[in-house]
Enzyme design. Structure first.
Site, PDB file in Angstrom:
ATOM      1  CG  ASP A  21      -2.016   1.020   1.134  1.00 16.63           C
ATOM      2  OD1 ASP A  21      -2.333   1.452   0.014  1.00 16.63           O
ATOM      3  OD2 ASP A  21      -2.563   1.398   2.190  1.00 16.63           O
ATOM      4  CG  ASN A  69      -7.205  -2.138  -6.382  1.00 21.90           C
ATOM      5  OD1 ASN A  69      -6.284  -2.911  -6.160  1.00 21.90           O
ATOM      6  ND2 ASN A  69      -7.557  -1.191  -5.512  1.00 21.90           N
TER       7      ASN A  69
END
Length: 247
Positions: A21, A69
């Protein structure tokens, strides 16, 4: 501090999972587009894979692209898919040279055809490698994984090959996309976020969590060693008391 020297090679986690991340924030800090962060993250991936293999980790799972995503801007998703194709193409020979097997988990059918072709080719080329298994979680989410396992089990119940009264935790595990892969003992998340973001929801039941403020493109071998040392300092009780573990 040299964390590599502190790692106990007799107490390594068999399986490490990583939520990679912070790519977008890393790029924003440098005045670049988000895809610049994704491109820069390749070095972190390469170093983490190398360090894990050198250390003797059996399985390394990287959360590369979640089902959520897909809701990102189309230009970013398209650039990510192109980056994925080119990276797999470039890195397959290195994986093979280093005796590393590639596997994927997730809804592979939802990926662009070019991605599917590159993945299948890389998986085929590396299928007999034995040093370490690198698992890419692509178009993956923990809820999707559990749901598809339930669908497969329900089909077998309907066919009469599974007795619903005999369904156990083992039955569920055998129908997850990670069937045959041990649950992670250590989960590393970069960027400081305190959540698991729909990743391996079933498999992380007793996993040790390690959160670092580092953004993923800055992650290097020494940071992996540091995470392993932190893991080795913890007492893993699995619901038991400390006294029970010493008996």
């Amino acid at each position: 501090m040299d964390f590599k020297e502190k790692v106990d090679l007799d107490n390594l986690p068999r399986h490490i999972a990583v939520i990679m991340d912070g790519n977008g924030r890393w790029a924003k800090k440098r005045g670049g587009l988000r895809i610049f962060g994704h491109q820069s993250a390749i070095t972190a991936v390469r170093e983490t894979v190398e360090a894990a293999a050198e250390m003797g980790i059996e399985y390394l799972t990287l959360y590369a692209f979640s089902t959520e995503n897909w809701s990102r801007p189309a230009t970013e998703v398209s650039a990510l898919m192109q980056l994925l194709v080119s990276t797999i193409r470039k890195e397959t020979a290195t994986l093979n040279k280093n005796n590393i097997r590639l596997q994927t988990i997730g809804n592979r059918d939802s990926l662009p055809a070019a991605c599917q072709r590159e993945l299948l080719e890389a998986i085929e080329i590396t299928k007999d490698n034995t040093r370490m298994t690198l698992v890419l979680a692509l178009s993956y989410s923990g809820r999707w994984d559990i749901a598809q396992a339930m669908q497969r089990i329900a089909q077998k119940v309907g066919q009469g090959s599974i007795d619903p009264n005999q369904i156990s935790e083992t039955t569920v595990a055998q129908h997850l996309s990670t069937a045959g892969i041990p649950d992670p003992e250590l989960l590393i998340r970069t960027s400081g976020e305190q959540r698991i973001s729909n990743f391996l929801l079933w498999q992380l039941a007793y996993t040790e969590l390690y959160i670092t403020e580092l953004l993923w493109p800055d992650f290097r071998k020494e940071h992996l060693y540091e995470a392993i040392v932190a893991y080795q300092r913890r007492e893993r009780r699995f619901g038991k008391t400390s006294e029970q573990l010493t008996k």
